[in-house]
Scaffold this motif. Structure first.
Motif, PDB file in Angstrom:
ATOM      1  N   THR A 126     -25.760  27.164 -74.496  1.00  0.00           N
ATOM      2  CA  THR A 126     -24.617  27.824 -74.751  1.00  0.00           C
ATOM      3  C   THR A 126     -24.452  28.924 -73.297  1.00  0.00           C
ATOM      4  O   THR A 126     -23.570  29.501 -73.271  1.00  0.00           O
ATOM      5  CB  THR A 126     -24.736  28.773 -76.105  1.00  0.00           C
ATOM      6  N   GLY A 137     -26.324  17.788 -74.121  1.00  0.00           N
ATOM      7  CA  GLY A 137     -25.261  17.289 -74.867  1.00  0.00           C
ATOM      8  C   GLY A 137     -25.353  15.540 -74.663  1.00  0.00           C
ATOM      9  O   GLY A 137     -26.113  15.067 -74.479  1.00  0.00           O
ATOM     10  N   GLY A 145     -24.408  18.676 -81.786  1.00  0.00           N
ATOM     11  CA  GLY A 145     -23.869  20.066 -81.552  1.00  0.00           C
ATOM     12  C   GLY A 145     -23.831  20.697 -80.463  1.00  0.00           C
ATOM     13  O   GLY A 145     -23.121  21.758 -80.021  1.00  0.00           O
ATOM     14  N   ASP A 147     -22.697  19.563 -77.157  1.00  0.00           N
ATOM     15  CA  ASP A 147     -21.340  19.391 -76.564  1.00  0.00           C
ATOM     16  C   ASP A 147     -20.402  20.624 -76.963  1.00  0.00           C
ATOM     17  O   ASP A 147     -19.750  21.202 -76.237  1.00  0.00           O
ATOM     18  CB  ASP A 147     -20.663  18.186 -76.678  1.00  0.00           C
ATOM     19  N   GLU A 148     -20.421  20.978 -78.492  1.00  0.00           N
ATOM     20  CA  GLU A 148     -19.497  21.897 -78.973  1.00  0.00           C
ATOM     21  C   GLU A 148     -19.851  23.192 -78.395  1.00  0.00           C
ATOM     22  O   GLU A 148     -19.114  24.197 -78.240  1.00  0.00           O
ATOM     23  CB  GLU A 148     -19.501  21.721 -80.649  1.00  0.00           C
TER      24      GLU A 148
END
Length: 149
Positions: A126, A137, A145, A147-148
């Motif tokens: 992140t 990712g 999760g 990629d998000e």
């Protein structure tokens, strides 16, 4: 002419031997009364960072590798072997890996836990300044999760 070469060579040798001598620094006692353990390294470049999420240069990675250990590592034959993970299980659908950690402690004595790995991976995935966030990712490990994030 020979004298002009011999004197500087002798001075360089003397300085080199002085630099190699053992000083008292390695014999100083730590707070617990044991001799201090000191490792001096001479490297060709500076270490840019010891934050593994921000490191992008070889020298930083080399020193980080000397200081921390991951879940797995490689042996002398380049085989993947357990490091902090004693073993791991793979789910039947091969989408979930469960790592079983060996008893390990941080330098302050706190135990290494799964939460430490979770924190580090989430931080790397992140952090917008982490050049390697994409590895988590769909372009890399395909962690759900990532990629998000």
């Amino acid at each position: 002419m020979k004298k002009y070469v011999t004197v500087p060579a002798a001075m360089a040798l003397a300085m080199g031997l002085t630099a190699c001598s053992s000083g008292s620094q390695g014999n100083q006692a730590a707070d617990d009364g044991k001799p201090a353990q000191v490792l001096n390294l001479s490297k060709e470049n500076d270490v840019i960072t010891l934050d593994s999420t921000l490191a992008t240069d070889g020298m930083s990675f080399e020193v980080i590798n000397m200081c921390i250990e991951g879940l797995e590592t490689t042996n002398e034959n380049a085989d993947i072997v357990p490091a902090l993970a004693e073993s791991y299980d793979v789910s039947d659908d091969e989408l979930t890996y469960t790592f079983h950690l060996r008893d390990a402690k941080w330098s302050n004595g706190d135990p290494v836990t799964a939460a430490d790995f979770e924190y580090a991976w989430k931080d790397a995935a992140t952090d917008p300044t982490c050049d390697y966030a994409y590895i988590f990712g769909s372009d890399g490990a395909c962690i759900k999760g990532a990629d998000e994030a």
